[in-house]
Enzyme design. Structure first.
Site, PDB file in Angstrom:
ATOM      1  N   ARG A 127     -35.098  83.460 -31.345  1.00 49.29           N
ATOM      2  CA  ARG A 127     -34.089  84.512 -31.545  1.00 49.29           C
ATOM      3  C   ARG A 127     -34.225  85.505 -30.393  1.00 49.29           C
ATOM      4  O   ARG A 127     -35.129  86.339 -30.383  1.00 49.29           O
ATOM      5  CB  ARG A 127     -34.298  85.206 -32.888  1.00 49.29           C
ATOM      6  CG  ARG A 127     -33.137  86.111 -33.304  1.00 49.29           C
ATOM      7  CD  ARG A 127     -33.469  86.839 -34.606  1.00 49.29           C
ATOM      8  NE  ARG A 127     -33.806  85.930 -35.684  1.00 49.29           N
ATOM      9  CZ  ARG A 127     -32.908  85.300 -36.445  1.00 49.29           C
ATOM     10  NH1 ARG A 127     -31.623  85.484 -36.244  1.00 49.29           N
ATOM     11  NH2 ARG A 127     -33.313  84.485 -37.413  1.00 49.29           N
ATOM     12  N   ARG A 154     -32.745  77.817 -28.255  1.00 47.01           N
ATOM     13  CA  ARG A 154     -33.195  77.555 -29.626  1.00 47.01           C
ATOM     14  C   ARG A 154     -33.478  76.062 -29.828  1.00 47.01           C
ATOM     15  O   ARG A 154     -34.437  75.686 -30.513  1.00 47.01           O
ATOM     16  CB  ARG A 154     -32.160  78.063 -30.633  1.00 47.01           C
ATOM     17  CG  ARG A 154     -32.631  77.976 -32.065  1.00 47.01           C
ATOM     18  CD  ARG A 154     -31.718  78.698 -33.038  1.00 47.01           C
ATOM     19  NE  ARG A 154     -31.821  80.156 -32.934  1.00 47.01           N
ATOM     20  CZ  ARG A 154     -31.349  81.009 -33.847  1.00 47.01           C
ATOM     21  NH1 ARG A 154     -30.752  80.536 -34.939  1.00 47.01           N
ATOM     22  NH2 ARG A 154     -31.472  82.303 -33.679  1.00 47.01           N
ATOM     23  N   GLU A 196     -31.808  77.284 -38.945  1.00 44.46           N
ATOM     24  CA  GLU A 196     -30.433  77.173 -38.443  1.00 44.46           C
ATOM     25  C   GLU A 196     -30.371  77.140 -36.924  1.00 44.46           C
ATOM     26  O   GLU A 196     -30.947  77.985 -36.251  1.00 44.46           O
ATOM     27  CB  GLU A 196     -29.608  78.359 -38.980  1.00 44.46           C
ATOM     28  CG  GLU A 196     -28.167  78.392 -38.502  1.00 44.46           C
ATOM     29  CD  GLU A 196     -27.968  79.378 -37.369  1.00 44.46           C
ATOM     30  OE1 GLU A 196     -27.235  79.029 -36.418  1.00 44.46           O
ATOM     31  OE2 GLU A 196     -28.526  80.481 -37.431  1.00 44.46           O
ATOM     32  N   ARG A 226     -26.907  89.267 -27.553  1.00 44.83           N
ATOM     33  CA  ARG A 226     -26.858  89.850 -28.897  1.00 44.83           C
ATOM     34  C   ARG A 226     -28.002  90.847 -29.073  1.00 44.83           C
ATOM     35  O   ARG A 226     -29.130  90.577 -28.667  1.00 44.83           O
ATOM     36  CB  ARG A 226     -26.960  88.757 -29.970  1.00 44.83           C
ATOM     37  CG  ARG A 226     -25.817  87.758 -29.917  1.00 44.83           C
ATOM     38  CD  ARG A 226     -25.926  86.697 -30.989  1.00 44.83           C
ATOM     39  NE  ARG A 226     -24.877  85.700 -30.830  1.00 44.83           N
ATOM     40  CZ  ARG A 226     -24.722  84.633 -31.615  1.00 44.83           C
ATOM     41  NH1 ARG A 226     -25.567  84.435 -32.631  1.00 44.83           N
ATOM     42  NH2 ARG A 226     -23.748  83.776 -31.394  1.00 44.83           N
ATOM     43  N   SER A 244     -23.830  76.969 -36.249  1.00 49.03           N
ATOM     44  CA  SER A 244     -22.879  77.447 -37.246  1.00 49.03           C
ATOM     45  C   SER A 244     -21.509  76.873 -36.912  1.00 49.03           C
ATOM     46  O   SER A 244     -21.099  76.863 -35.748  1.00 49.03           O
ATOM     47  CB  SER A 244     -22.806  78.971 -37.271  1.00 49.03           C
ATOM     48  OG  SER A 244     -23.978  79.514 -37.827  1.00 49.03           O
TER      49      SER A 244
END
Length: 412
Positions: free
Chosen positions: A269, A381, A341, A254, A344
């Protein structure tokens, strides 16, 4: 993709959903106008086809009688020219409508809050340290992670890891795969690159196109999640034996274009990470039950890891484009004194299936399947969360007990 039939019959449902997401209505109103134009031209086209049938029948009758029919043939030819022209117009308008429909996000479920995420559950005890807890960057930098050399070689948001951290990453992945197999999911390793139509098909394009890495001079895109490759696996098919429950283990890529300046240090991230995804194809009436199943799997997984978490329903403005309802699972990070977070979990209803043309049969009729996706574990993460919650005063990390059989050691 939202169906044009819904917009025709209940445009106010779509308007209300867009407003709840904080969107303007310009594209929707354009679609409505274009659809009115499309149906008007289509009616003219149908009338012309009827005229052509009548005229063609007249030519056949004159031929049978041995009478002259050149005038009628000219009329048929003229009608054919007009039909051909209008067919081009309808095709062009329909393509324009479909392109605009790609920009309309899914209909927001009634349970979704509009302004702030809604906390629906908390689990686990917040760890209490007799020392000031360190952040994962500081901890991991002394235990085999080299962020500075990664920055030298690749830029920000990359890392080298070595020694026991590599084994921990592999252990977490293997534990997750075993967990999925025990839950009855079929485990895949999928392509890391897909054609752009797969990105459009899953709702990651055209919105989100800036988040993806594209291969120059090739119609190939690096996936940001195996949701894309798993959803596209059955594109253009009619499915049987639903539900189909899949899990994908892949690297993910990403650009993090929307996260400029945030979390630039460490592994929380990153541009490149590994993730094990859950994905389900099911019947329409099963999808909300399957959504809860995905959430239950995730909660069980993080309970076993012993990481304190909370579950939220994501607000409509932050929710993913394809999602009708989205849960996030957020894990406690002691150094920041906040939940963040890590998962998801989304129900996209038939939004992706319409784009990918995936159906099932019910009582002799074809219906679009419903698709659902959820992270099980984003490896890097989650390692940052383990590092912070299992840190010791002398800068080491206790390995979660459930992972010790996979690592062969209890401390890093």
């Amino acid at each position: 993709m939202i169906s044009i039939e819904l917009i025709r019959k209940n445009p106010n449902i779509v308007r209300a959903s867009l407003l709840k997401r904080g969107e303007n209505l310009t594209i929707l109103e354009d679609i409505i106008k274009k659809d009115e134009e499309y149906r008007s031209v289509l009616k003219k086209l149908e009338n012309l086809r009827h005229e052509r049938n009548v005229a063609s029948k007249a030519v056949a009758e004159l031929k049978a009688k041995g009478e002259k029919f050149s005038k009628e043939v000219k009329k048929v030819n003229k009608i054919n020219d007009e039909i051909k022209k209008l067919e081009g117009v309808t095709k062009s308008i329909k393509e324009e409508i479909n392109e605009k429909l790609l920009w309309i996000p899914n209909i927001v479920h009634e349970d979704v809050p509009e302004e702030e995420d809604k906390v629906i559950k908390e689990w686990g005890e917040i760890p209490k340290f007799k020392f000031e807890p360190k952040g994962h960057y500081e901890i991991l930098s002394k235990l085999g992670a080299d962020f500075e050399r990664a920055s030298k070689v690749s830029g920000a948001r990359f890392s080298y890891i070595s020694d026991k951290l590599v084994i921990l990453e592999m252990a977490l992945a293997r534990f997750a795969i075993d967990f999925m197999v025990k839950k009855g999911f079929k485990v895949f390793m999928t392509p890391h690159m897909v054609r752009s139509k797969a990105m459009y098909g899953t709702g990651h394009f055209p919105r989100g196109i800036e988040e993806a890495y594209k291969i120059e001079k090739e119609d190939l895109v690096l996936i940001g999640t195996s949701e894309v490759s798993l959803a596209s696996y059955h594109s253009g098919e009619i499915l049987q034996n639903l539900p189909l429950r899949y899990s994908g283990f892949t690297p993910c890529y990403r650009t993090e274009a929307g996260a400029h300046g945030r979390d630039t240090k460490g592994m929380f991230r990153t541009h490149q990470f590994h993730k094990i995804e859950q994905f389900i194809f099911c019947r329409e009436e099963e999808s909300w039950k399957e959504h809860e199943l995905l959430r239950e799997n995730v909660e069980e997984f993080y309970k076993v890891l012993g990481l304190p978490y909370r579950v939220v329903i994501v607000n409509s403005k932050d929710m993913g484009n394809a999602a009708s309802k989205q849960y996030d699972l957020e894990v406690w990070f002691p150094s920041q004194n906040v939940y963040r977070e890590v998962v998801s979990c989304s129900n996209t209803l038939d939004y992706q299936a319409r784009r990918l043309n995936i159906k099932y049969m019910e009582k002799g009729k074809k219906k679009y399947v419903h698709t659902l996706n959820s992270t099980l574990v984003a490896i890097e993460r989650t390692i940052t969360a383990i590092a912070e919650n299992y840190q010791t005063e002398d800068g080491h990390i206790k390995v979660p007990p459930t992972l010790v059989p996979y690592t062969g050691f209890g401390e890093i």
